[in-house]
Write a protein that holds these residues in place. Structure first.
Motif, PDB file in Angstrom:
ATOM      1  N   TYR A  36      49.402  12.919  52.948  1.00  0.00           N
ATOM      2  CA  TYR A  36      48.133  12.754  52.233  1.00  0.00           C
ATOM      3  C   TYR A  36      47.588  11.359  52.514  1.00  0.00           C
ATOM      4  O   TYR A  36      48.335  10.366  52.501  1.00  0.00           O
ATOM      5  CB  TYR A  36      48.285  12.919  50.719  1.00  0.00           C
ATOM      6  CG  TYR A  36      47.009  12.548  49.993  1.00  0.00           C
ATOM      7  CD1 TYR A  36      45.956  13.449  49.920  1.00  0.00           C
ATOM      8  CD2 TYR A  36      46.834  11.272  49.452  1.00  0.00           C
ATOM      9  CE1 TYR A  36      44.761  13.097  49.318  1.00  0.00           C
ATOM     10  CE2 TYR A  36      45.641  10.917  48.846  1.00  0.00           C
ATOM     11  CZ  TYR A  36      44.605  11.824  48.777  1.00  0.00           C
ATOM     12  OH  TYR A  36      43.415  11.474  48.193  1.00  0.00           O
ATOM     13  N   ALA A  37      46.276  11.263  52.733  1.00  0.00           N
ATOM     14  CA  ALA A  37      45.608   9.972  52.877  1.00  0.00           C
ATOM     15  C   ALA A  37      44.260  10.032  52.181  1.00  0.00           C
ATOM     16  O   ALA A  37      43.434  10.898  52.497  1.00  0.00           O
ATOM     17  CB  ALA A  37      45.418   9.619  54.354  1.00  0.00           C
ATOM     18  N   GLY A  38      44.046   9.138  51.218  1.00  0.00           N
ATOM     19  CA  GLY A  38      42.773   9.137  50.510  1.00  0.00           C
ATOM     20  C   GLY A  38      42.832   8.317  49.243  1.00  0.00           C
ATOM     21  O   GLY A  38      43.824   7.646  48.949  1.00  0.00           O
ATOM     22  N   THR A  39      41.767   8.393  48.466  1.00  0.00           N
ATOM     23  CA  THR A  39      41.646   7.569  47.263  1.00  0.00           C
ATOM     24  C   THR A  39      42.360   8.158  46.051  1.00  0.00           C
ATOM     25  O   THR A  39      42.454   7.494  45.017  1.00  0.00           O
ATOM     26  CB  THR A  39      40.162   7.382  46.913  1.00  0.00           C
ATOM     27  OG1 THR A  39      39.540   8.668  46.780  1.00  0.00           O
ATOM     28  CG2 THR A  39      39.439   6.596  48.000  1.00  0.00           C
ATOM     29  N   ASP A  40      42.846   9.388  46.147  1.00  0.00           N
ATOM     30  CA  ASP A  40      43.523  10.032  45.020  1.00  0.00           C
ATOM     31  C   ASP A  40      45.025  10.127  45.256  1.00  0.00           C
ATOM     32  O   ASP A  40      45.663  11.144  44.960  1.00  0.00           O
ATOM     33  CB  ASP A  40      42.952  11.436  44.784  1.00  0.00           C
ATOM     34  CG  ASP A  40      41.558  11.405  44.201  1.00  0.00           C
ATOM     35  OD1 ASP A  40      41.176  10.359  43.632  1.00  0.00           O
ATOM     36  OD2 ASP A  40      40.846  12.410  44.300  1.00  0.00           O
ATOM     37  N   ALA A  41      45.612   9.056  45.781  1.00  0.00           N
ATOM     38  CA  ALA A  41      47.032   9.088  46.135  1.00  0.00           C
ATOM     39  C   ALA A  41      47.918   9.385  44.931  1.00  0.00           C
ATOM     40  O   ALA A  41      48.894  10.135  45.039  1.00  0.00           O
ATOM     41  CB  ALA A  41      47.438   7.762  46.780  1.00  0.00           C
ATOM     42  N   ALA A  42      47.580   8.821  43.772  1.00  0.00           N
ATOM     43  CA  ALA A  42      48.425   9.016  42.589  1.00  0.00           C
ATOM     44  C   ALA A  42      48.438  10.478  42.147  1.00  0.00           C
ATOM     45  O   ALA A  42      49.510  11.057  41.909  1.00  0.00           O
ATOM     46  CB  ALA A  42      47.954   8.115  41.454  1.00  0.00           C
ATOM     47  N   SER A  43      47.260  11.094  42.046  1.00  0.00           N
ATOM     48  CA  SER A  43      47.207  12.497  41.613  1.00  0.00           C
ATOM     49  C   SER A  43      47.805  13.409  42.679  1.00  0.00           C
ATOM     50  O   SER A  43      48.456  14.409  42.356  1.00  0.00           O
ATOM     51  CB  SER A  43      45.774  12.912  41.286  1.00  0.00           C
ATOM     52  OG  SER A  43      44.929  12.761  42.414  1.00  0.00           O
ATOM     53  N   ALA A  44      47.599  13.095  43.946  1.00  0.00           N
ATOM     54  CA  ALA A  44      48.194  13.897  45.014  1.00  0.00           C
ATOM     55  C   ALA A  44      49.710  13.821  44.960  1.00  0.00           C
ATOM     56  O   ALA A  44      50.405  14.827  45.132  1.00  0.00           O
ATOM     57  CB  ALA A  44      47.687  13.423  46.377  1.00  0.00           C
ATOM     58  N   SER A  45      50.242  12.633  44.700  1.00  0.00           N
ATOM     59  CA  SER A  45      51.692  12.463  44.623  1.00  0.00           C
ATOM     60  C   SER A  45      52.287  13.300  43.503  1.00  0.00           C
ATOM     61  O   SER A  45      53.320  13.968  43.678  1.00  0.00           O
ATOM     62  CB  SER A  45      52.020  10.979  44.420  1.00  0.00           C
ATOM     63  OG  SER A  45      53.410  10.778  44.389  1.00  0.00           O
ATOM     64  N   ARG A  46      51.631  13.300  42.343  1.00  0.00           N
ATOM     65  CA  ARG A  46      52.123  14.104  41.213  1.00  0.00           C
ATOM     66  C   ARG A  46      52.057  15.591  41.530  1.00  0.00           C
ATOM     67  O   ARG A  46      52.997  16.349  41.256  1.00  0.00           O
ATOM     68  CB  ARG A  46      51.307  13.792  39.957  1.00  0.00           C
ATOM     69  CG  ARG A  46      51.569  12.433  39.358  1.00  0.00           C
ATOM     70  CD  ARG A  46      50.936  12.309  37.981  1.00  0.00           C
ATOM     71  NE  ARG A  46      49.483  12.462  38.026  1.00  0.00           N
ATOM     72  CZ  ARG A  46      48.638  11.448  38.210  1.00  0.00           C
ATOM     73  NH1 ARG A  46      49.096  10.225  38.377  1.00  0.00           N
ATOM     74  NH2 ARG A  46      47.322  11.663  38.218  1.00  0.00           N
ATOM     75  N   ALA A  47      50.939  16.025  42.092  1.00  0.00           N
ATOM     76  CA  ALA A  47      50.745  17.451  42.348  1.00  0.00           C
ATOM     77  C   ALA A  47      51.700  17.975  43.412  1.00  0.00           C
ATOM     78  O   ALA A  47      52.150  19.129  43.349  1.00  0.00           O
ATOM     79  CB  ALA A  47      49.311  17.720  42.762  1.00  0.00           C
ATOM     80  N   LEU A  48      51.997  17.147  44.422  1.00  0.00           N
ATOM     81  CA  LEU A  48      52.829  17.597  45.536  1.00  0.00           C
ATOM     82  C   LEU A  48      54.314  17.422  45.273  1.00  0.00           C
ATOM     83  O   LEU A  48      55.139  17.866  46.081  1.00  0.00           O
ATOM     84  CB  LEU A  48      52.438  16.831  46.809  1.00  0.00           C
ATOM     85  CG  LEU A  48      50.992  17.027  47.286  1.00  0.00           C
ATOM     86  CD1 LEU A  48      50.680  16.104  48.459  1.00  0.00           C
ATOM     87  CD2 LEU A  48      50.726  18.477  47.670  1.00  0.00           C
ATOM     88  N   ALA A  49      54.651  16.801  44.146  1.00  0.00           N
ATOM     89  CA  ALA A  49      56.064  16.552  43.834  1.00  0.00           C
ATOM     90  C   ALA A  49      56.930  17.823  43.859  1.00  0.00           C
ATOM     91  O   ALA A  49      58.064  17.785  44.346  1.00  0.00           O
ATOM     92  CB  ALA A  49      56.181  15.855  42.478  1.00  0.00           C
ATOM     93  N   PRO A  50      56.427  18.992  43.371  1.00  0.00           N
ATOM     94  CA  PRO A  50      57.274  20.200  43.418  1.00  0.00           C
ATOM     95  C   PRO A  50      57.662  20.627  44.830  1.00  0.00           C
ATOM     96  O   PRO A  50      58.598  21.408  45.001  1.00  0.00           O
ATOM     97  CB  PRO A  50      56.389  21.265  42.748  1.00  0.00           C
ATOM     98  CG  PRO A  50      55.436  20.506  41.895  1.00  0.00           C
ATOM     99  CD  PRO A  50      55.167  19.240  42.639  1.00  0.00           C
ATOM    100  N   LEU A  51      56.938  20.146  45.845  1.00  0.00           N
ATOM    101  CA  LEU A  51      57.246  20.529  47.229  1.00  0.00           C
ATOM    102  C   LEU A  51      58.330  19.656  47.849  1.00  0.00           C
ATOM    103  O   LEU A  51      58.834  19.973  48.930  1.00  0.00           O
ATOM    104  CB  LEU A  51      55.975  20.447  48.082  1.00  0.00           C
ATOM    105  CG  LEU A  51      54.854  21.417  47.713  1.00  0.00           C
ATOM    106  CD1 LEU A  51      53.604  21.102  48.518  1.00  0.00           C
ATOM    107  CD2 LEU A  51      55.293  22.862  47.958  1.00  0.00           C
ATOM    108  N   GLN A  52      58.680  18.551  47.172  1.00  0.00           N
ATOM    109  CA  GLN A  52      59.727  17.684  47.705  1.00  0.00           C
ATOM    110  C   GLN A  52      61.021  18.493  47.847  1.00  0.00           C
ATOM    111  O   GLN A  52      61.423  19.231  46.962  1.00  0.00           O
ATOM    112  CB  GLN A  52      59.972  16.500  46.761  1.00  0.00           C
ATOM    113  CG  GLN A  52      58.826  15.516  46.670  1.00  0.00           C
ATOM    114  CD  GLN A  52      58.787  14.555  47.849  1.00  0.00           C
ATOM    115  OE1 GLN A  52      59.554  14.693  48.799  1.00  0.00           O
ATOM    116  NE2 GLN A  52      57.888  13.581  47.788  1.00  0.00           N
TER     117      GLN A  52
END
Length: 331
Positions: free
Chosen positions: A187-203
Motif C-alpha cells: 500500500y502507498a498513500g495518505t491513508d497508511a494507518a487505516s490501510a494497515s488496520r484493514a489489511l491486518a487480517p491478511l498478515q
C-alpha cells in the motif's frame, strides 16, 4: 477551527458554514485574509497576463480573483473537485454569481465540467497528466518460475471501512481458491494507518507492506513493477480519480474496486490499457485469479503514441491554449 475539526454540534456547524458562504463566499476566510497583503506585491512583481484559480474551495477562487483585479488582468476558474459534491445546494447560485466573472474555465475531468455546467457553462477539460519520466517505462520481465511474488499495489485514499472490508474479502477469497506461490500486497498513500488496520487480517496469508505517500520516482518504480495496481473509489458518485492517468502510464493492469465511471473506462480503452472493474468481492477474487494466471505472460503493449497525449507536456500545451484564449477574450 472547531468547525473544521468537527467539534461543533451539527446545527451550529451548519450555521457557521452558511454565515461564511453568504457573507464571504468561502469557509477558509482566514486563509484568504492571510494572503491578501501579498496580492498587490504579486501583481506588481510578476505582472501576470492571467491568473488561474483552482477549486478545491472557493477561497482559492477568491484569491485568484483578487490578484487578477490588482493586476488588471483576467482570471480563469478551474474545477479540480466536483462542484456539487463540495458546495451545499443552498449556496451554489449565490457563489456562482460571486465567481461568474472568470474569463474562461477549465476542469480536471468531463465529469467535473458537467457537474458545474448548470451554474458556469462549458469548461475546457484538461486532465492532470503524467510526468515525462513515465514515458521511459521498462516492462518487468515475466518471472521464470512461481517463486517470484505475485505483487499487488494498492494506491491512494481508501475512503471508508466498508470499501476496505470488501477489498479484503475479495483478496481473502482469491487466496482461498487455490494453493499459490508467494503473494505480496503493497500500500502507498495518505491513508497508511487505516490501510494497515484493514489489511491486518491478511498478515500470514500474504506479505503486507505499508508506505505513506511516496516521492514520485519511488511511486513510479512501485507501480511499474506491480503485476497489478489496485485502487478503490466511492460507489454511486461521479467523482473523477486522476490517479488513473499515472496508472495507465505505468502500463500495468489496473483494478478499480468497485468500478470506475464511464469517462475513465473510455480513457483506458483509448490508450489500450487494461482496466478491470469488479463490483463485488466475488468479482474481485475472480479478477485477481485471471491476473494471477496471466502473471507469466507478457502484457499487451499500450499504444505509446496515444498514451503521450496524457502526458504533462501535451496537457501543458492545452492549458496554455486555454489561458491564452482568456487573455485574447479580454484584450
Amino acid at each position: 477551527q472547531k468547525q473544521r475539526a468537527g467539534r461543533l454540534p451539527v446545527f451550529l456547524s451548519k450555521a457557521v458554514v452558511a454565515f461564511h458562504y453568504l457573507l464571504y463566499g468561502g469557509v477558509f476566510t482566514d486563509w484568504r485574509a492571510g494572503t491578501k497583503p501579498f496580492w498587490r506585491p504579486l501583481a506588481d512583481t510578476f505582472k501576470p497576463d492571467v491568473v488561474w484559480g483552482i477549486f478545491g474551495n472557493t477561497d482559492a477562487w477568491a484569491i485568484a480573483q483578487g490578484i487578477a483585479r490588482e493586476a488588471g488582468c483576467p482570471w480563469v476558474r478551474d474545477i479540480k473537485d466536483q462542484w456539487t459534491a463540495f458546495i451545499p445546494a443552498p449556496f451554489r447560485n449565490v457563489l456562482a454569481r460571486r465567481f461568474g466573472d472568470a474569463a474562461a474555465a477549465t476542469a480536471l475531468s468531463q465529469a467535473n465540467a458537467d457537474a458545474a455546467a448548470p451554474w458556469f457553462g462549458a469548461a475546457s477539460v484538461i486532465y492532470s497528466g503524467y510526468p515525462p519520466e513515465l514515458d521511459s517505462v521498462t516492462q518487468p520481465a515475466p518471472p521464470e518460475n512461481n517463486e517470484a511474488p505475485f505483487t499487488l499495489v494498492l494506491v491512494g485514499a481508501t475512503y471508508n471501512q466498508e470499501l476496505l472490508n470488501g477489498l479484503v474479502e475479495g483478496l481473502t477469497r482469491f487466496l482461498d481458491t487455490a494453493e499459490r506461490g508467494p503473494v505480496e500486497l503493497v500500500y502507498a498513500g495518505t491513508d497508511a494507518a487505516s490501510a494497515s488496520r484493514a489489511l491486518a487480517p491478511l498478515q500470514g496469508r500474504l506479505r503486507v507492506d505499508i508506505h505513506n505517500q511516496l516521492s514520485l520516482p519511488d511511486f513510479s518504480r512501485l507501480i511499474q513493477g506491480a503485476h497489478a495496481n489496485l485502487y478503490v473509489r466511492m460507489p454511486k458518485s461521479g467523482w473523477w480519480h486522476h490517479k488513473i492517468v499515472e496508472l495507465l502510464a505505468a502500463r500495468r493492469p489496473i483494478v478499480c474496486y468497485p468500478g470506475e465511471i464511464d469517462e475513465a473506462k473510455r480513457m483506458a480503452e483509448s490508450v489500450g490499457g487494461r482496466l478491470e472493474n469488479p463490483a463485488t468481492p466475488d468479482a474481485l477474487a475472480q479478477t485477481l485469479e485471471r491476473l494471477w494466471r496471466d502473471r507469466t505472460a507478457p502484457q499487451p503493449a499500450e499504444d505509446s503514441s496515444r498514451l503521450k497525449s496524457l502526458g504533462w507536456p501535451y496537457r501543458a500545451d492545452r492549458l496554455a491554449e486555454t489561458l491564452g484564449g482568456a487573455c485574447r477574450k479580454t484584450a
